[in-house]
Motif scaffolding. Sequence first.
Motif, PDB file in Angstrom:
ATOM      1  N   PHE A 447      -4.444  57.264 -12.697  1.00  0.00           N
ATOM      2  CA  PHE A 447      -3.787  57.276 -11.386  1.00  0.00           C
ATOM      3  C   PHE A 447      -3.759  58.703 -10.848  1.00  0.00           C
ATOM      4  O   PHE A 447      -3.998  59.683 -11.571  1.00  0.00           O
ATOM      5  N   SER A 466       6.690  44.735  -6.524  1.00  0.00           N
ATOM      6  CA  SER A 466       6.821  44.611  -7.976  1.00  0.00           C
ATOM      7  C   SER A 466       7.676  45.753  -8.500  1.00  0.00           C
ATOM      8  O   SER A 466       7.419  46.921  -8.184  1.00  0.00           O
ATOM      9  N   LEU A 468       8.690  48.217 -11.290  1.00  0.00           N
ATOM     10  CA  LEU A 468       8.070  48.753 -12.495  1.00  0.00           C
ATOM     11  C   LEU A 468       9.061  48.748 -13.651  1.00  0.00           C
ATOM     12  O   LEU A 468      10.246  49.046 -13.476  1.00  0.00           O
ATOM     13  N   ARG A 486       2.812  57.571  -7.004  1.00  0.00           N
ATOM     14  CA  ARG A 486       1.496  57.485  -7.644  1.00  0.00           C
ATOM     15  C   ARG A 486       0.626  56.454  -6.930  1.00  0.00           C
ATOM     16  O   ARG A 486       1.145  55.573  -6.231  1.00  0.00           O
ATOM     17  N   SER A 487      -0.700  56.557  -7.190  1.00  0.00           N
ATOM     18  CA  SER A 487      -1.622  55.563  -6.646  1.00  0.00           C
ATOM     19  C   SER A 487      -2.935  55.625  -7.409  1.00  0.00           C
ATOM     20  O   SER A 487      -3.291  56.665  -7.982  1.00  0.00           O
ATOM     21  N   TYR A 492      -3.277  50.141  -4.913  1.00  0.00           N
ATOM     22  CA  TYR A 492      -1.820  50.110  -4.985  1.00  0.00           C
ATOM     23  C   TYR A 492      -1.241  51.513  -4.782  1.00  0.00           C
ATOM     24  O   TYR A 492      -1.905  52.539  -4.988  1.00  0.00           O
ATOM     25  N   GLU A 494       2.618  53.403  -5.812  1.00  0.00           N
ATOM     26  CA  GLU A 494       3.931  53.256  -6.446  1.00  0.00           C
ATOM     27  C   GLU A 494       4.930  54.181  -5.760  1.00  0.00           C
ATOM     28  O   GLU A 494       4.622  55.352  -5.457  1.00  0.00           O
ATOM     29  N   GLU A 502      11.658  52.190  -9.422  1.00  0.00           N
ATOM     30  CA  GLU A 502      10.292  52.432  -8.979  1.00  0.00           C
ATOM     31  C   GLU A 502       9.592  51.101  -8.779  1.00  0.00           C
ATOM     32  O   GLU A 502       9.808  50.147  -9.549  1.00  0.00           O
ATOM     33  N   CYS A 503       8.765  51.024  -7.760  1.00  0.00           N
ATOM     34  CA  CYS A 503       8.097  49.758  -7.451  1.00  0.00           C
ATOM     35  C   CYS A 503       6.643  50.007  -7.100  1.00  0.00           C
ATOM     36  O   CYS A 503       6.228  51.136  -6.824  1.00  0.00           O
ATOM     37  N   ARG A 504       5.873  48.940  -7.135  1.00  0.00           N
ATOM     38  CA  ARG A 504       4.456  49.000  -6.758  1.00  0.00           C
ATOM     39  C   ARG A 504       4.226  48.117  -5.547  1.00  0.00           C
ATOM     40  O   ARG A 504       4.643  46.952  -5.521  1.00  0.00           O
ATOM     41  N   THR A 506       1.141  46.547  -3.445  1.00  0.00           N
ATOM     42  CA  THR A 506      -0.292  46.278  -3.536  1.00  0.00           C
ATOM     43  C   THR A 506      -0.891  46.167  -2.133  1.00  0.00           C
ATOM     44  O   THR A 506      -0.301  45.556  -1.249  1.00  0.00           O
TER      45      THR A 506
END
Length: 533
Positions: A447, A466, A468, A486-487, A492, A494, A502-504, A506
């Motif tokens: 990532f 989502s 994490l 992050r990515s 996706y 984050e 923390e979530c993602r 998409t």
Amino acid sequence: MKKNWKYVLLLGTLCLTACMEKPDVPANGPTAVPTQETVAPDTTTVPEVPKATTAPEAVAETVPVRILLENKRIVEWEDERQLYAVIWQNPLMGGEDAAKYPAVSTVFRSLKTLRDKKSEEVVTNLANTAEELKQYADETDVSCYDSTGYFVQRADNHIISMRCNWNVNTGSIHPSNVVTGENFSTETGAMISLSEVVTDVEKIRALVKQTLSEKYADCLFEEWESLYDETETDNLAWTMDYDGLTFYFSPYELSFYAAGVLTAEIDFAEEPALFRDIYMTAPEQGWASAVPFHSFMELDGVNGTKDTFLIGLSKAEWDDFYHKLEIGKNGRNILEYEMYAYEYKTYLATVADKYYLFVEETTENDYKILYIFDLSLDCITEPMVQINAGFVTMRTDAEDYSYGEEVFNNPAEIYLSSRLDVFRTMGGTRRYSFDAKAGMLVPLTNFYTLDETQTPLVSKIPLEVSVLGENTSTIVPAGTEFTFLRSDGATYVEFRLPDGRECRVTREDGDGWPYTVNGVPEEECFDGIGYAG
């Protein structure tokens, strides 16, 4: 290993920095200063930097440390012409090493404060000079500047050694050029003297004198020997890399201006008894150091032979951005490669006893590309690696938006920034290792790390994301701030939510632009989306 560096010419775009005048500021450079006075006497109290009294204790290994060079500039324009420019750099400790080596990190921060303050005095002097000069410049730029360049030769847990070039022009026939060496103990932040790295100072001085007489017999002043003998050891300019010491003599110290900067190299391998063991060990994974264009280099070849290299960059007359990178080896060209950019940085890297040239170019819209060339070849037609990324640039001063660029010195851990289009055009940082055997850069993470300090996105509608670490999904209400984390650069991103989770999120590209989130066009999902053209 490397030997005989003779810096013939420094490319202007590689010298965008300023030590400026540094009375009492740690510098092991010559006492000579430019004949053109542009800086008022410095009455600022310089932070006390302790003098090391003994050499550091030997350790089992040599470990590279991260260094940033913060770029700063003040440029004044009038009627679309440049009147003057003050351009300087501040070396800073980077990443976790700033906390790991607090003493030298604190010294660098203190020196940054002094340089930044000093720049204000330089601006005042140059502004007055430019006012006098502009009547002779017609409609062209006024040749008035104060610029300094740092070239990090070595940065590890023992020593941080940097060559500093100070260039000043106030309208005379040619600019002044002063070269100094700045050498710091990484553990204590103290300036390291020559006597602390060698076992016999007088023997080293004699070898330097002998080298100068052999290399520059036709251009030294008649009285150069007495001038050299009268120079105190603490006023000699020197730097250290992993092959030995290089001594620098600025124009007019021992020779005429046209001779440029004179250098004398004393190698570890040739005089091992003269150097303390702690400095003679290189990192196992290899190392790299900055080199300017138009540098002559003599490197180890096969079976004990030596290969001579000249790294050059020529500019086309019809286009300021069009250049040709040329590499000469043993008297003949082995590469002519077309490049189109306005700024370049070059590094020589050694991995497993082979040499590579890393070239970073910066093109329009600050887009960066990194090239790697294998110098062991007798004919180079293409780079062995070409990646749309450059050495990491990060904000170093929140108040004036200054940025520092990562200094490349560790082939096993290279921090690169790639331009990503993930809800917004931004830089994503990723660590790589250079695999010389495979001829490629190997990502060390799957990532990219994003800049958390940029403005968060704000959801326009309730969004399912989502979570994490919980393997669950949740609905986040409209008006929620999403902080970038992050990515993977494509599918996706984050984020951190206001409650710390923390979530993602998409992204889907469907049949093309625009991207969608949960089937909804992304611009209908978030405020704050923006892409560069």
